[in-house]
Design a protein around this motif. Sequence first.
Motif, short mmCIF file in Angstrom:
data_model
loop_
_atom_site.label_atom_id
_atom_site.label_comp_id
_atom_site.label_asym_id
_atom_site.label_seq_id
_atom_site.Cartn_x
_atom_site.Cartn_y
_atom_site.Cartn_z
N GLU A 1 0.83 -1.16 0.00
CA GLU A 1 0.07 0.00 -0.25
C GLU A 1 0.84 0.98 0.09
O GLU A 1 0.68 2.21 -0.58
N VAL A 2 1.86 1.24 0.85
CA VAL A 2 2.91 2.56 0.86
C VAL A 2 3.48 2.52 -0.68
O VAL A 2 3.74 3.85 -1.10
N THR A 19 2.29 2.03 -3.56
CA THR A 19 1.49 2.58 -4.50
C THR A 19 0.81 3.95 -4.05
O THR A 19 0.53 4.71 -4.97
N ASP A 20 0.21 4.04 -2.87
CA ASP A 20 -0.39 5.10 -2.40
C ASP A 20 0.04 5.95 -1.28
O ASP A 20 -0.35 6.82 -0.77
N GLY A 21 1.27 5.43 -0.71
CA GLY A 21 1.85 6.10 0.61
C GLY A 21 2.92 6.90 0.30
O GLY A 21 3.50 7.22 -0.79
N ASP A 22 3.58 7.04 1.65
CA ASP A 22 4.88 7.75 1.65
C ASP A 22 5.80 6.82 2.13
O ASP A 22 6.24 6.62 3.40
#
Length: 234
Positions: free
Chosen positions: A64-65, A67-70
């Motif tokens: 998840e980080v 693709t969409d996180g920091d």
Amino acid sequence: MIRVTDDGPVRVVTLDRPAARNALTPDGLDALERAVVDAPGTVVLVRGAGDAFCAGADLSVVAEVATDGDPQAFVERGQRVLTSIAEAEAAVVAGIDGAARGGGVELALACDLRVATPEATFAEPGVTFGLFGAWGGTHRLPETVGMADAMDISLTGRAVDAAEAHRMGLVSRVVGDPRTVADELAAADPSALRLLKERLRDDASVADQEAAEAAAFEALMAEHADELSGYRKG
């Protein structure tokens, strides 16, 4: 996810996600930090539930980080937590029974003592899927085992058993039950244990370390003056 049991001077902190091999989420990291740093006693034993110590970061969170996180914030959070564990006032023992992988190895490296059962295994497999341990492992691992062994296990991603981990200094002992080692530490004088850990962890210049060492020794002498007076010759 994090189960805490206080037993006199020993706090047992259990990573309790056995179905996920005790992988750590961001919330789990924060709970782990609080459990260790806020321990009321002198010793903390960190162990895992089930057949693993810790599989490292939860890969669903990593995905998840990615693709969409920091990613930088994710890494810095883990680094902060493990540094807090290394700097905790209590003496922290990693009781490794089963698999330690990636961030699980890094968690163990942040502890003051690493004690393994014969069933323990260790690996930094990140390189096999395009990553590496970034919660302080790239400096703690060579500091602990030396550059040659650190390069070997990091660049190959291979797993080592408890005997090889002991040979390279990744663990200090192989025992049936790591709790026995936590109990050994808990039998020590609390002030001496705290100050000795502080001195051994100090990375200041040699002169500054020795000055702090002398001051800590003087403080212990003052604390135990009455007991020590019994050793004076008449």
